[in-house]
Design an enzyme around this catalytic site. Structure first.
Site, PDB file in Angstrom:
ATOM      1  N   SER A  85     -11.046   8.180  -0.976  1.00  0.00           N
ATOM      2  CA  SER A  85     -11.036   6.899  -0.564  1.00  0.00           C
ATOM      3  C   SER A  85     -11.133   6.927   0.998  1.00  0.00           C
ATOM      4  O   SER A  85     -11.175   6.123   1.741  1.00  0.00           O
ATOM      5  CB  SER A  85      -9.443   6.112  -0.568  1.00  0.00           C
ATOM      6  N   LYS A  88     -13.792   4.946   2.593  1.00  0.00           N
ATOM      7  CA  LYS A  88     -13.600   3.377   2.940  1.00  0.00           C
ATOM      8  C   LYS A  88     -13.824   3.207   4.461  1.00  0.00           C
ATOM      9  O   LYS A  88     -13.624   2.110   4.980  1.00  0.00           O
ATOM     10  CB  LYS A  88     -12.368   2.973   2.473  1.00  0.00           C
ATOM     11  N   SER A 140      -6.072   0.338   0.175  1.00  0.00           N
ATOM     12  CA  SER A 140      -7.067   1.235  -0.409  1.00  0.00           C
ATOM     13  C   SER A 140      -7.547   0.627  -1.714  1.00  0.00           C
ATOM     14  O   SER A 140      -7.703   1.484  -2.580  1.00  0.00           O
ATOM     15  CB  SER A 140      -6.722   2.941  -0.652  1.00  0.00           C
TER      16      SER A 140
END
Length: 456
Positions: A85, A88, A140
């Site tokens: 993640s 992101k 997230s």
């Protein structure tokens, strides 16, 4: 009569000087060769010293100077790996650069099917870009990432209908276009070994058909160095850097939409662990392990840490220990030095005038002293984080002589500042005004001028 013959002789000299000469431009190949030589002299110094000083859990790690982009420490920092993640941060900055936070995003059936961790958005619902960005960066949420990417991807494809009307194939096409934009941005930033397939960092592989018909398998990946450079772009170079910092440093964000209330809590615990920490993003997949990228600003230094494969369950805290270790090392061992304050033996000479031959000169000497100026728009960093014992090598070059014509602004020299054989700053020296070359017209005017003086 004597004045006439002097003028005639001067005219002959002028005519003899015409033809076959060209303006000299400045070529910095010599500087490049010297820099390469210095690099080969220094590249083997202290190899492995930092690895001996630091003991990290991460399989790949980097400590980066956020101002200059210099790698202060690296461990397998150019090895391609999954990054979960931490992806992101690229999703967030691309959304900020392509939409206003007040814009509304409609949710497609496909975005709503994303796996945990998720906001649990539903098909047909509407959220603002701002709300989904906080969901993306604090919690997230994978469905928030897909919804935002589909919205921006649709924009880039020129779509006019809402995402809630998309078929599954249309949703995938919009997400694919967003991934293309992610990869385009990575190239723009200078990340040479990064490939995005998903906007949320879920592990993925895709098959590409190259122009020659060959097949290439690509995995969603980056390197520790590239990941740090992406965050550097987000906090230093992007036009939306202030909004990015605001979102990623927020501890709690609450909002109500579609008759439901939501609360987002920032899972970047490092914000509270070390003075000066102000942004970052965590990540985890079974393939990537625990990952982290974050930045800290203190004592006039701004540094970025990126960690990949920093343990697997039950070692969730390894990334915090490694971050402390790296940031602590940077704070303790590096100081900021401005290149403009470095002394070197040629400094008093570099702004001295340069003689220009075969130039139009009222005194008929055939030479003009051309003033030199320092370009205020220097290339590169103003300074660098350096260890106390590191030296700045200064390579200086200026033309000893020029041949007319020379145009105002022509580069006539440069000063390069190097550390470890790499050029970090380049200051250009340029001609302060235009110097014209001797030509037939000018010679004729000089002869006539002096003839009239000789025979008033």
């Amino acid at each position: 009569m004597r004045g006439f013959f002097c003028a005639l002789f001067a005219g002959i000299l002028c005519l003899e000087s015409i033809g076959g000469f060209c303006r000299q431009g400045y070529v910095s190949e010599e500087i490049r060769e010297q820099a390469t030589h210095l690099f080969h002299e220094t590249e083997e110094k202290e190899v492995g010293q930092l690895q001996e000083d630091l003991h990290l859990y991460a399989q790949a790690a980097v400590l980066l100077d956020a101002d200059s982009g210099r790698v202060l420490y690296g461990k397998n920092e150019e090895t391609p790996m999954a990054m979960a993640s931490t992806t992101k941060i690229m999703t967030c900055i691309l959304v900020l650069e392509n939409a206003k936070v007040e814009e509304e995003v409609s949710i497609s059936a496909y975005a709503a099917t994303m796996p945990k961790v998720k906001l649990y958005v539903k098909k047909g619902e509407h959220y603002t870009v701002r709300e989904l960005l906080f969901s993306l960066m604090l919690e997230s949420h994978n469905d928030a990432a897909a919804a935002l990417a589909e919205y921006i991807g649709g924009k880039l494809l020129g779509e006019t209908k809402e995402a809630s009307e998309h078929t599954t194939e249309e949703s995938k096409a919009a997400l694919h276009r967003f991934a293309q934009a992610m990869n385009e941005k990575a190239v723009e930033i200078g990340c040479e070994d990064t490939w995005f397939i998903t906007p949320n960092g879920l592990d993925a592989t895709e098959t590409l058909t190259l122009p020659d018909g060959s097949i290439l398998e690509k995995e969603h990946h980056t390197t520790a160095k590239d990941l740090a450079c992406i965050l550097r772009y987000c906090i230093r170079e992007s036009s939306q850097r202030d909004l990015f910092r605001e979102i990623t440093r927020t501890q709690e964000y609450c909002f109500t939409e579609n008759g439901r209330s939501f609360q987002c809590h920032n899972h970047n615990a490092f914000l509270q662990m070390m003075d000066g920490a102000f942004t970052g993003k965590t990540g985890f997949t079974n393939k990537a392990g625990y990952c982290y990228v974050g930045a800290l600003e203190r004592d006039g230094k701004c540094m970025i840490v990126a960690l990949l494969a920093c343990g697997w369950p039950n070692h969730k805290t390894y990334k915090w220990r490694d971050s402390r270790e790296l940031f602590g090392y940077g704070l303790e061992n590096f100081v900021y030095r401005k290149f403009g304050e470095e002394e070197f033996s040629g400094r008093e000479q570099y702004l001295m005038p340069i003689p220009v031959t075969e130039a139009q000169d009222e005194e008929l000497t055939g030479e003009v002293q051309l003033a030199v100026e320092l370009d205020p728009e220097a290339e590169g960093a103003e300074g660098l984080l350096m260890r106390a014992h590191e030296k700045v090598e200064i390579l200086y070059r200026k033309e000893k002589e020029l041949k007319a014509p020379v145009k105002e602004g022509t580069t006539v020299g440069e000063i390069c500042y190097l550390v470890d054989g790499e050029i970090w700053r380049r200051e250009r020296l340029y001609a302060a005004w235009t110097v014209e070359a001797v030509d037939l017209s000018w010679c004729g005017r000089q002869i006539l001028k002096r003839f009239l003086v000789a025979f008033p």
